[in-house]
Scaffold this motif. Structure first.
Motif, PDB file in Angstrom:
ATOM      1  N   VAL A  57      -8.708   3.287  -1.687  1.00  0.00           N
ATOM      2  CA  VAL A  57      -8.517   3.998  -2.953  1.00  0.00           C
ATOM      3  C   VAL A  57      -8.150   5.449  -2.682  1.00  0.00           C
ATOM      4  O   VAL A  57      -7.260   6.013  -3.332  1.00  0.00           O
ATOM      5  CB  VAL A  57      -9.790   3.922  -3.815  1.00  0.00           C
ATOM      6  CG1 VAL A  57      -9.573   4.644  -5.146  1.00  0.00           C
ATOM      7  CG2 VAL A  57     -10.194   2.485  -4.062  1.00  0.00           C
ATOM      8  N   ARG A  58      -8.817   6.051  -1.725  1.00  0.00           N
ATOM      9  CA  ARG A  58      -8.567   7.448  -1.377  1.00  0.00           C
ATOM     10  C   ARG A  58      -7.132   7.637  -0.881  1.00  0.00           C
ATOM     11  O   ARG A  58      -6.451   8.584  -1.283  1.00  0.00           O
ATOM     12  CB  ARG A  58      -9.564   7.902  -0.302  1.00  0.00           C
ATOM     13  CG  ARG A  58      -9.441   9.365   0.111  1.00  0.00           C
ATOM     14  CD  ARG A  58     -10.362   9.655   1.295  1.00  0.00           C
ATOM     15  NE  ARG A  58     -10.252  11.049   1.703  1.00  0.00           N
ATOM     16  CZ  ARG A  58     -11.124  11.990   1.356  1.00  0.00           C
ATOM     17  NH1 ARG A  58     -12.164  11.688   0.589  1.00  0.00           N
ATOM     18  NH2 ARG A  58     -10.966  13.230   1.781  1.00  0.00           N
ATOM     19  N   ARG A 100      -8.709  -5.720  -6.629  1.00  0.00           N
ATOM     20  CA  ARG A 100      -9.743  -5.029  -5.876  1.00  0.00           C
ATOM     21  C   ARG A 100      -9.126  -4.344  -4.664  1.00  0.00           C
ATOM     22  O   ARG A 100      -8.074  -4.764  -4.159  1.00  0.00           O
ATOM     23  CB  ARG A 100     -10.829  -6.007  -5.402  1.00  0.00           C
ATOM     24  CG  ARG A 100     -11.596  -6.701  -6.531  1.00  0.00           C
ATOM     25  CD  ARG A 100     -12.434  -5.720  -7.321  1.00  0.00           C
ATOM     26  NE  ARG A 100     -13.204  -6.398  -8.363  1.00  0.00           N
ATOM     27  CZ  ARG A 100     -12.777  -6.582  -9.594  1.00  0.00           C
ATOM     28  NH1 ARG A 100     -11.563  -6.162  -9.933  1.00  0.00           N
ATOM     29  NH2 ARG A 100     -13.536  -7.186 -10.488  1.00  0.00           N
ATOM     30  N   PHE A 101      -9.770  -3.295  -4.182  1.00  0.00           N
ATOM     31  CA  PHE A 101      -9.354  -2.601  -2.962  1.00  0.00           C
ATOM     32  C   PHE A 101     -10.281  -3.000  -1.827  1.00  0.00           C
ATOM     33  O   PHE A 101     -11.439  -3.371  -2.055  1.00  0.00           O
ATOM     34  CB  PHE A 101      -9.400  -1.093  -3.165  1.00  0.00           C
ATOM     35  CG  PHE A 101      -8.318  -0.558  -4.072  1.00  0.00           C
ATOM     36  CD1 PHE A 101      -7.174   0.017  -3.547  1.00  0.00           C
ATOM     37  CD2 PHE A 101      -8.446  -0.648  -5.453  1.00  0.00           C
ATOM     38  CE1 PHE A 101      -6.177   0.506  -4.374  1.00  0.00           C
ATOM     39  CE2 PHE A 101      -7.457  -0.159  -6.293  1.00  0.00           C
ATOM     40  CZ  PHE A 101      -6.316   0.417  -5.758  1.00  0.00           C
ATOM     41  N   GLU A 147       0.810  -1.221   0.000  1.00  0.00           N
ATOM     42  CA  GLU A 147       0.000   0.000   0.000  1.00  0.00           C
ATOM     43  C   GLU A 147       0.840   1.266   0.000  1.00  0.00           C
ATOM     44  O   GLU A 147       0.458   2.272  -0.598  1.00  0.00           O
ATOM     45  CB  GLU A 147      -0.908  -0.013   1.238  1.00  0.00           C
ATOM     46  CG  GLU A 147      -1.776   1.223   1.389  1.00  0.00           C
ATOM     47  CD  GLU A 147      -2.628   1.159   2.640  1.00  0.00           C
ATOM     48  OE1 GLU A 147      -2.695   2.171   3.370  1.00  0.00           O
ATOM     49  OE2 GLU A 147      -3.220   0.097   2.899  1.00  0.00           O
ATOM     50  N   VAL A 177     -11.336  -2.291 -11.260  1.00  0.00           N
ATOM     51  CA  VAL A 177     -10.067  -1.790 -11.782  1.00  0.00           C
ATOM     52  C   VAL A 177      -9.955  -2.252 -13.225  1.00  0.00           C
ATOM     53  O   VAL A 177      -9.872  -3.456 -13.501  1.00  0.00           O
ATOM     54  CB  VAL A 177      -8.863  -2.305 -10.964  1.00  0.00           C
ATOM     55  CG1 VAL A 177      -7.560  -1.800 -11.567  1.00  0.00           C
ATOM     56  CG2 VAL A 177      -8.978  -1.855  -9.507  1.00  0.00           C
ATOM     57  N   PRO A 204     -13.642   0.952  -5.252  1.00  0.00           N
ATOM     58  CA  PRO A 204     -12.851  -0.190  -4.748  1.00  0.00           C
ATOM     59  C   PRO A 204     -13.093  -1.494  -5.482  1.00  0.00           C
ATOM     60  O   PRO A 204     -12.261  -2.402  -5.411  1.00  0.00           O
ATOM     61  CB  PRO A 204     -13.303  -0.291  -3.285  1.00  0.00           C
ATOM     62  CG  PRO A 204     -14.686   0.287  -3.273  1.00  0.00           C
ATOM     63  CD  PRO A 204     -14.682   1.390  -4.293  1.00  0.00           C
ATOM     64  N   ASP A 226     -13.348   2.045  -0.150  1.00  0.00           N
ATOM     65  CA  ASP A 226     -13.051   3.307  -0.822  1.00  0.00           C
ATOM     66  C   ASP A 226     -11.964   4.087  -0.099  1.00  0.00           C
ATOM     67  O   ASP A 226     -11.236   4.865  -0.722  1.00  0.00           O
ATOM     68  CB  ASP A 226     -14.317   4.165  -0.929  1.00  0.00           C
ATOM     69  CG  ASP A 226     -14.125   5.347  -1.859  1.00  0.00           C
ATOM     70  OD1 ASP A 226     -14.007   5.122  -3.081  1.00  0.00           O
ATOM     71  OD2 ASP A 226     -14.076   6.495  -1.361  1.00  0.00           O
ATOM     72  N   ALA A 245      -4.787   7.442  -3.836  1.00  0.00           N
ATOM     73  CA  ALA A 245      -4.903   8.647  -4.667  1.00  0.00           C
ATOM     74  C   ALA A 245      -4.186   9.828  -4.028  1.00  0.00           C
ATOM     75  O   ALA A 245      -3.470  10.585  -4.708  1.00  0.00           O
ATOM     76  CB  ALA A 245      -6.373   8.982  -4.897  1.00  0.00           C
ATOM     77  N   VAL A 284      -9.155   3.070 -12.114  1.00  0.00           N
ATOM     78  CA  VAL A 284      -9.773   2.596 -10.883  1.00  0.00           C
ATOM     79  C   VAL A 284     -11.103   3.320 -10.718  1.00  0.00           C
ATOM     80  O   VAL A 284     -11.144   4.552 -10.639  1.00  0.00           O
ATOM     81  CB  VAL A 284      -8.869   2.853  -9.658  1.00  0.00           C
ATOM     82  CG1 VAL A 284      -9.544   2.348  -8.385  1.00  0.00           C
ATOM     83  CG2 VAL A 284      -7.512   2.199  -9.850  1.00  0.00           C
ATOM     84  N   SER A 311     -14.114   6.762  -5.159  1.00  0.00           N
ATOM     85  CA  SER A 311     -12.960   7.531  -5.626  1.00  0.00           C
ATOM     86  C   SER A 311     -12.378   6.877  -6.876  1.00  0.00           C
ATOM     87  O   SER A 311     -12.358   5.653  -7.009  1.00  0.00           O
ATOM     88  CB  SER A 311     -11.892   7.602  -4.534  1.00  0.00           C
ATOM     89  OG  SER A 311     -12.414   8.253  -3.387  1.00  0.00           O
ATOM     90  N   CYS A 312     -11.907   7.717  -7.804  1.00  0.00           N
ATOM     91  CA  CYS A 312     -11.414   7.230  -9.090  1.00  0.00           C
ATOM     92  C   CYS A 312      -9.956   7.641  -9.298  1.00  0.00           C
ATOM     93  O   CYS A 312      -9.562   8.747  -8.924  1.00  0.00           O
ATOM     94  CB  CYS A 312     -12.250   7.782 -10.240  1.00  0.00           C
ATOM     95  SG  CYS A 312     -13.955   7.179 -10.256  1.00  0.00           S
TER      96      CYS A 312
END
Length: 352
Positions: free
Chosen positions: A103-104, A96-97, A55, A82, A79, A100, A107, A76, A153-154
């Motif tokens: 992912v945040r 996969r995450f 991570e 992908v 979560p 979220d 990012a 992405v 989140s993307c």
């Protein structure tokens, strides 16, 4: 993670965030022991270290995709989705995450690596991650945080691979019709200015690099780009790369500023990697002041769309429609839409 309190992971992350250097496996393990008061078993400790190392370094769980030389884009979408593009269209990967929040965190860390800010007050970011070894090529980053983006989140990563192929190799691979090869070589040899037109992923930069590789070795090429992609096989190329503003909102260097600087660097040819703003005014000015053989690429699906596209871009630079068409007609010789006659197989590329 099964058997491990999520709050423990959060406390470990917070402790590691205070470290001045990138965390090593030893520092991660020490942080886990300190926050767990020694109650985590060896199996869980190793699992936590592996997860946090993944991570907190590189692009996290996306690292295997980024290491794939065929990957051009990683997308992405929250979560649970992908997507990856290996040059044949998007396909959903197995990555996969956890949620979220994961992912945040990724990012925001990538935004920091790009020297940008990403939080609730500034929920999107556009930047560039450095390449390996500190080179100019790297990964173009765009990220947007939920709830502005849904379903989560993307993160969008575009791999910037240097365009280095020559025209003959493109022709040998079938990307260029043999009849087009002679025409392209004649355009370069006679120092005609030209614009390469095409949609996203059509190969505009690849074709431009191939044509620049044909330029005589005694000529000096100044390439101006927003993101480094051009790397023509030519001995005398100077590359000027734009720079976004930093987290304090200062330090921006625009493509338009760099085009003006290029004029003072004794160029034989001025090239703009992609004309997408007011720099079209300066490029046309340069092409009409003795700098023959200049070039650029424009995002448009066909030459028929090009005038309207350039009119919109020129308006950003304060140039009116009549002045634009006068400058364009004087600078660029139209040779027709090569794509419609099949000279660029399986592509919507055109040459003006």
């Amino acid at each position: 993670m099964s058997g491990v309190d999520a709050s423990l992971l959060d406390r470990v992350r917070a402790r590691l965030a205070e470290l001045p250097d990138a965390p090593s496996p030893m520092t991660v393990a020490s942080a886990v022991r300190a926050e767990s008061a020694g109650v985590v078993g060896d199996t869980d400790l190793l699992r936590i270290v592996r997860e946090l190392q993944t991570e907190l370094t590189g692009v996290g769980p996306l690292e295997p995709l980024l290491a794939d030389p065929t990957v051009t884009d990683i997308l992405v979408c929250g979560p649970d989705a992908v997507w990856v593009d290996r040059g044949v269209g998007l396909e959903c990967s197995e990555i996969r995450f956890a949620d979220d929040a994961a992912v945040r965190r990724l990012a925001q860390r990538l935004a920091l690596l790009a020297g940008r800010r990403l939080d609730d007050a500034q929920p999107w970011v556009d930047g560039r991650l450095p390449g390996s070894g500190g080179d100019d090529f790297g990964v173009r980053l765009h990220a947007m945080l939920a709830p502005v983006s849904a379903p989560g989140s993307c993160i969008s990563l575009r791999v910037l691979r240097p365009a280095t192929q020559r025209l003959d190799s493109l022709a040998a691979s079938g990307a260029i019709h043999p009849r087009a090869l002679e025409l392209l070589e004649a355009i370069v040899d006679t120092r005609l200015a030209f614009l390469i037109v095409g949609g996203t992923g059509a190969g505009k930069t690849t074709l431009l690099a191939g044509m620049l590789a044909r330029v005589a070795e005694r000529e000096r090429i100044i390439c101006v780009e927003e993101a480094a992609e051009l790397a023509p096989a030519h001995p005398h190329v100077v590359r000027l790369i734009a720079r976004p503003q930093n987290v304090e909102g200062i330090g921006e260097i625009t493509v338009r500023q760099l085009v003006r600087q290029a004029l003072r660097m004794r160029p034989d040819r001025i090239v703009v990697g992609e004309v997408r703003g007011a720099e079209v005014v300066d490029l046309l000015t340069a092409l009409n002041t003795g700098h023959d053989g200049g070039a650029g690429t424009v995002h448009a699906n066909s030459p028929q769309e090009l005038p309207a596209r350039l009119e919109a871009l020129a308006a950003l630079g304060g140039m009116g429609r009549d002045a634009l068409h006068s400058q364009l007609a004087a600078a660029v010789l139209s040779v027709g839409r090569l794509g419609c006659s099949g000279l660029f197989p399986a592509s919507n590329l055109s040459l003006i």
